[in-house]
Design a protein around this motif. Structure first.
Motif, PDB file in Angstrom:
ATOM      1  N   TYR A  54       0.840  -1.195   0.000  1.00 43.06           N
ATOM      2  CA  TYR A  54       0.000   0.000   0.000  1.00 43.06           C
ATOM      3  C   TYR A  54       0.877   1.248   0.000  1.00 43.06           C
ATOM      4  CZ  TYR A  54      -3.897  -3.076   1.074  1.00 43.06           C
ATOM      5  OH  TYR A  54      -4.834  -4.077   1.012  1.00 43.06           O
ATOM      6  N   LEU A  55       0.241   2.361  -0.286  1.00 41.27           N
ATOM      7  CA  LEU A  55       0.891   3.661  -0.166  1.00 41.27           C
ATOM      8  C   LEU A  55       0.662   4.175   1.242  1.00 41.27           C
ATOM      9  CD1 LEU A  55       2.262   6.107  -1.700  1.00 41.27           C
ATOM     10  CD2 LEU A  55      -0.048   6.990  -1.990  1.00 41.27           C
ATOM     11  N   VAL A  56       1.706   4.588   1.910  1.00 40.46           N
ATOM     12  CA  VAL A  56       1.564   5.128   3.259  1.00 40.46           C
ATOM     13  C   VAL A  56       1.755   6.646   3.203  1.00 40.46           C
ATOM     14  CG1 VAL A  56       4.000   4.764   3.846  1.00 40.46           C
ATOM     15  CG2 VAL A  56       2.309   4.957   5.660  1.00 40.46           C
ATOM     16  N   LYS A  57       0.882   7.383   3.900  1.00 42.58           N
ATOM     17  CA  LYS A  57       0.955   8.841   3.936  1.00 42.58           C
ATOM     18  C   LYS A  57       0.908   9.327   5.383  1.00 42.58           C
ATOM     19  CE  LYS A  57      -2.530  10.213   1.478  1.00 42.58           C
ATOM     20  NZ  LYS A  57      -3.444  11.104   0.717  1.00 42.58           N
ATOM     21  N   ASP A  58       1.607  10.413   5.620  1.00 40.68           N
ATOM     22  CA  ASP A  58       1.554  11.157   6.883  1.00 40.68           C
ATOM     23  C   ASP A  58       1.781  10.306   8.124  1.00 40.68           C
ATOM     24  OD1 ASP A  58       0.881  13.351   5.290  1.00 40.68           O
ATOM     25  OD2 ASP A  58      -1.262  12.956   5.478  1.00 40.68           O
ATOM     26  N   PRO A  59       2.810   9.470   8.143  1.00 43.00           N
ATOM     27  CA  PRO A  59       3.077   8.718   9.378  1.00 43.00           C
ATOM     28  C   PRO A  59       3.527   9.650  10.497  1.00 43.00           C
ATOM     29  CG  PRO A  59       4.873   8.424   7.818  1.00 43.00           C
ATOM     30  CD  PRO A  59       3.804   9.191   7.084  1.00 43.00           C
ATOM     31  N   ILE A  60       2.997   9.421  11.694  1.00 47.06           N
ATOM     32  CA  ILE A  60       3.329  10.248  12.860  1.00 47.06           C
ATOM     33  C   ILE A  60       3.653   9.330  14.025  1.00 47.06           C
ATOM     34  CG2 ILE A  60       2.504  12.004  14.479  1.00 47.06           C
ATOM     35  CD1 ILE A  60       0.553  12.941  12.354  1.00 47.06           C
ATOM     36  N   LEU A  61       4.764   9.614  14.699  1.00 51.13           N
ATOM     37  CA  LEU A  61       5.157   8.856  15.877  1.00 51.13           C
ATOM     38  C   LEU A  61       4.531   9.513  17.104  1.00 51.13           C
ATOM     39  CD1 LEU A  61       6.928   6.473  16.888  1.00 51.13           C
ATOM     40  CD2 LEU A  61       8.765   8.146  17.252  1.00 51.13           C
ATOM     41  N   ARG A  62       3.733   8.737  17.834  1.00 46.12           N
ATOM     42  CA  ARG A  62       3.037   9.264  19.000  1.00 46.12           C
ATOM     43  C   ARG A  62       3.288   8.342  20.204  1.00 46.12           C
ATOM     44  NH1 ARG A  62      -2.802  10.414  16.067  1.00 46.12           N
ATOM     45  NH2 ARG A  62      -2.254  12.413  15.081  1.00 46.12           N
ATOM     46  N   SER A  63       2.817   8.795  21.350  1.00 48.40           N
ATOM     47  CA  SER A  63       2.927   7.959  22.545  1.00 48.40           C
ATOM     48  C   SER A  63       1.569   7.808  23.199  1.00 48.40           C
ATOM     49  CB  SER A  63       3.927   8.559  23.540  1.00 48.40           C
ATOM     50  OG  SER A  63       3.528   9.860  23.939  1.00 48.40           O
ATOM     51  N   THR A  64       1.334   6.648  23.781  1.00 51.93           N
ATOM     52  CA  THR A  64       0.088   6.391  24.490  1.00 51.93           C
ATOM     53  C   THR A  64       0.144   7.068  25.858  1.00 51.93           C
ATOM     54  OG1 THR A  64       0.891   4.387  25.579  1.00 51.93           O
ATOM     55  CG2 THR A  64      -0.032   4.145  23.356  1.00 51.93           C
ATOM     56  N   THR A  65      -0.969   7.014  26.588  1.00 56.85           N
ATOM     57  CA  THR A  65      -1.008   7.604  27.932  1.00 56.85           C
ATOM     58  C   THR A  65      -0.026   6.917  28.870  1.00 56.85           C
ATOM     59  OG1 THR A  65      -2.875   6.141  28.462  1.00 56.85           O
ATOM     60  CG2 THR A  65      -3.398   8.372  27.700  1.00 56.85           C
ATOM     61  N   ARG A  66       0.354   5.692  28.541  1.00 59.57           N
ATOM     62  CA  ARG A  66       1.328   4.962  29.356  1.00 59.57           C
ATOM     63  C   ARG A  66       2.765   5.220  28.923  1.00 59.57           C
ATOM     64  NH1 ARG A  66      -0.517  -1.202  29.347  1.00 59.57           N
ATOM     65  NH2 ARG A  66      -0.196  -0.798  27.108  1.00 59.57           N
ATOM     66  N   GLY A  67       2.916   5.988  27.823  1.00 56.18           N
ATOM     67  CA  GLY A  67       4.255   6.305  27.345  1.00 56.18           C
ATOM     68  C   GLY A  67       4.791   5.379  26.287  1.00 56.18           C
ATOM     69  N   ASP A  68       3.989   4.390  25.855  1.00 49.69           N
ATOM     70  CA  ASP A  68       4.429   3.491  24.785  1.00 49.69           C
ATOM     71  C   ASP A  68       4.323   4.194  23.432  1.00 49.69           C
ATOM     72  OD1 ASP A  68       4.799   1.432  26.625  1.00 49.69           O
ATOM     73  OD2 ASP A  68       2.704   0.793  26.462  1.00 49.69           O
ATOM     74  N   LEU A  69       5.282   3.941  22.563  1.00 46.30           N
ATOM     75  CA  LEU A  69       5.273   4.556  21.235  1.00 46.30           C
ATOM     76  C   LEU A  69       4.376   3.776  20.277  1.00 46.30           C
ATOM     77  CD1 LEU A  69       9.063   5.410  20.735  1.00 46.30           C
ATOM     78  CD2 LEU A  69       7.213   6.959  21.407  1.00 46.30           C
ATOM     79  N   TYR A  70       3.681   4.522  19.424  1.00 46.74           N
ATOM     80  CA  TYR A  70       2.946   3.902  18.319  1.00 46.74           C
ATOM     81  C   TYR A  70       3.002   4.834  17.118  1.00 46.74           C
ATOM     82  CZ  TYR A  70      -1.171   6.961  19.019  1.00 46.74           C
ATOM     83  OH  TYR A  70      -2.022   8.032  19.106  1.00 46.74           O
ATOM     84  N   ILE A  71       2.712   4.284  15.945  1.00 44.23           N
ATOM     85  CA  ILE A  71       2.745   5.067  14.709  1.00 44.23           C
ATOM     86  C   ILE A  71       1.337   5.122  14.121  1.00 44.23           C
ATOM     87  CG2 ILE A  71       3.755   5.306  12.406  1.00 44.23           C
ATOM     88  CD1 ILE A  71       6.088   3.532  13.402  1.00 44.23           C
ATOM     89  N   ALA A  72       0.858   6.338  13.868  1.00 39.71           N
ATOM     90  CA  ALA A  72      -0.410   6.554  13.173  1.00 39.71           C
ATOM     91  C   ALA A  72      -0.105   6.966  11.736  1.00 39.71           C
ATOM     92  CB  ALA A  72      -1.230   7.630  13.873  1.00 39.71           C
ATOM     93  N   MET A  73      -0.890   6.471  10.791  1.00 35.92           N
ATOM     94  CA  MET A  73      -0.633   6.762   9.377  1.00 35.92           C
ATOM     95  C   MET A  73      -1.892   6.505   8.571  1.00 35.92           C
ATOM     96  SD  MET A  73       1.651   3.338   8.664  1.00 35.92           S
ATOM     97  CE  MET A  73       2.118   3.167  10.386  1.00 35.92           C
ATOM     98  N   PHE A  74      -1.864   6.909   7.304  1.00 31.17           N
ATOM     99  CA  PHE A  74      -2.930   6.578   6.378  1.00 31.17           C
ATOM    100  C   PHE A  74      -2.426   5.497   5.422  1.00 31.17           C
ATOM    101  CE2 PHE A  74      -4.121  11.034   7.398  1.00 31.17           C
ATOM    102  CZ  PHE A  74      -5.362  10.767   7.945  1.00 31.17           C
ATOM    103  N   ILE A  75      -3.252   4.477   5.218  1.00 29.00           N
ATOM    104  CA  ILE A  75      -2.960   3.378   4.290  1.00 29.00           C
ATOM    105  C   ILE A  75      -3.835   3.591   3.057  1.00 29.00           C
ATOM    106  CG2 ILE A  75      -2.907   0.887   3.987  1.00 29.00           C
ATOM    107  CD1 ILE A  75      -1.047   2.045   6.197  1.00 29.00           C
ATOM    108  N   CYS A  76      -3.215   3.749   1.896  1.00 26.27           N
ATOM    109  CA  CYS A  76      -3.942   4.254   0.728  1.00 26.27           C
ATOM    110  C   CYS A  76      -3.701   3.420  -0.528  1.00 26.27           C
ATOM    111  CB  CYS A  76      -3.510   5.688   0.413  1.00 26.27           C
ATOM    112  SG  CYS A  76      -3.304   6.767   1.826  1.00 26.27           S
ATOM    113  N   ASP A  77      -4.658   3.492  -1.440  1.00 28.90           N
ATOM    114  CA  ASP A  77      -4.491   3.147  -2.846  1.00 28.90           C
ATOM    115  C   ASP A  77      -5.512   3.978  -3.612  1.00 28.90           C
ATOM    116  OD1 ASP A  77      -6.949   1.791  -2.649  1.00 28.90           O
ATOM    117  OD2 ASP A  77      -5.992  -0.145  -2.333  1.00 28.90           O
ATOM    118  N   LYS A  78      -5.717   3.682  -4.889  1.00 26.04           N
ATOM    119  CA  LYS A  78      -6.578   4.543  -5.687  1.00 26.04           C
ATOM    120  C   LYS A  78      -8.047   4.484  -5.274  1.00 26.04           C
ATOM    121  CE  LYS A  78      -7.517   1.392  -9.584  1.00 26.04           C
ATOM    122  NZ  LYS A  78      -7.360   1.216 -11.043  1.00 26.04           N
TER     123      LYS A  78
END
Length: 320
Positions: free
Chosen positions: A19-43
């Motif tokens: 897939y095409l990935v757009k706008d990935p952002i590294l964030r942290s949960t309320t507990r301090g764990d890291l996660y990545i939010a992004m958009f998964i795209c195609d046409k």
């Protein structure tokens, strides 16, 4: 392996595809764990993607934007479908069928452009004709014009969409202009041809549809006026006379074609020709939005889901 388009993904499916990935952002949960939010795209569209227990190393490896191989699963969260990613691997764009990711007009680009030139050739005013021809003779600009999308999301958001939109508008104008003899055809045809010419610089469409830096800062209305002024400056330096009232009239059509201040027009239409371009533009954009919304709706119900851009549900049952 056949590509699984995101608009066909159902909850609870195993995902193992490119897939095409757009706008990935590294964030942290309320507990301090890291996660990545992004958009998964195609046409076909895009879905939210989440990768839990992420690391900075994984985040830095993700192209922004670019193609990735995703392994994971789909699930519903607050009634919205999303993809939970277990593994994500960058993929070289040369190994990807770009037609799976960027929608393309179904119409013949070469034929549309030839018909566009034929309609524009009806312009008789020598000054307006000189301005229009300065764009038609700009090979690089016309290549961009024929491949640019007409918009990011709302209408004609496909490769060749800008040409399709302008081509449709010119055909509508040709049909209705004989009904309004006091409207100046030359200004209408030139205004339609150039009203969105700035989108050739406003939008980027190499990997996905996005705004260029200049597009974000200026917008296509301002960019269109700047392009027209640049062409006029060259014409004048070559000895071609362009009256200020011609420039003012043509540029007024450009700056007023969105029709309302809240839609981005710095001026409201104040000439018959500006009103005609504005309404034809809105007609073609709205019909494209309606047809796309109906076509993309799954199921056999008579009504679509609520369409926020149109502020309504759409009745799609056709008469026999």
């Amino acid at each position: 392996m056949t590509h699984k388009y995101v608009n066909k993904v159902e909850p609870g499916e195993t995902i193992n595809d490119i897939y095409l990935v757009k706008d990935p952002i590294l964030r942290s949960t309320t507990r301090g764990d890291l996660y990545i939010a992004m958009f998964i795209c195609d046409k076909s569209g895009q879905l939210n993607g989440r990768m839990w227990q992420a690391t900075e190393i994984v985040y830095k490896s993700i192209p922004k934007p670019g193609f990735v191989h995703i392994q994971g699963r789909s699930e519903l969260y607050q009634n919205n479908l999303q993809i939970i990613i277990n593994k994500i691997t960058p993929v070289d764009s040369s190994k990807v069928n770009i037609d799976d990711f960027l929608p393309r007009t179904t119409k013949d680009i070469g034929q549309m452009f030839e018909e566009l030139k034929e309609i524009i050739s009806q312009i008789k005013n020598p000054q307006i004709k000189a301005i229009v021809n300065s764009f038609l003779n700009d090979k690089e600009r016309m290549e961009k014009f024929c491949s640019s999308p007409g918009g990011m999301k709302l209408h004609h958001s496909c490769i060749g969409g800008l040409l399709e939109h302008v081509h449709n508008m010119l055909r509508v104008a040709n049909a209705v202009l004989p009904m309004y003899p006091n409207v100046q055809p030359d200004l209408v045809l030139a205004g339609i041809f150039l009203h969105d010419i700035g989108k050739t610089e406003e939008l980027s469409y190499d990997l996905s549809f996005s705004y260029t830096n200049q597009g974000q800062l200026l917008g296509h209305i301002v960019q269109s006026v700047l392009m027209i002024n640049e062409k006029i400056g060259i014409l004048k330096s070559q000895g071609t006379k362009i009256d200020q009232e011609v420039i003012d009239s043509l540029e007024h059509i450009i700056v007023s074609h969105h029709g309302q201040y809240e839609y981005g027009s710095p001026k409201l239409p104040a000439m018959p020709e500006a009103f005609m371009v504005c309404f034809i533009d809105d007609l073609d954009a709205k019909i494209n939005m309606v047809e796309s919304a109906i076509e993309e709706e799954d199921g056999e119900e008579d009504w679509t889901a609520w369409k926020n851009a149109l502020q309504t549900r759409l009745y799609r049952k056709r008469l026999e």
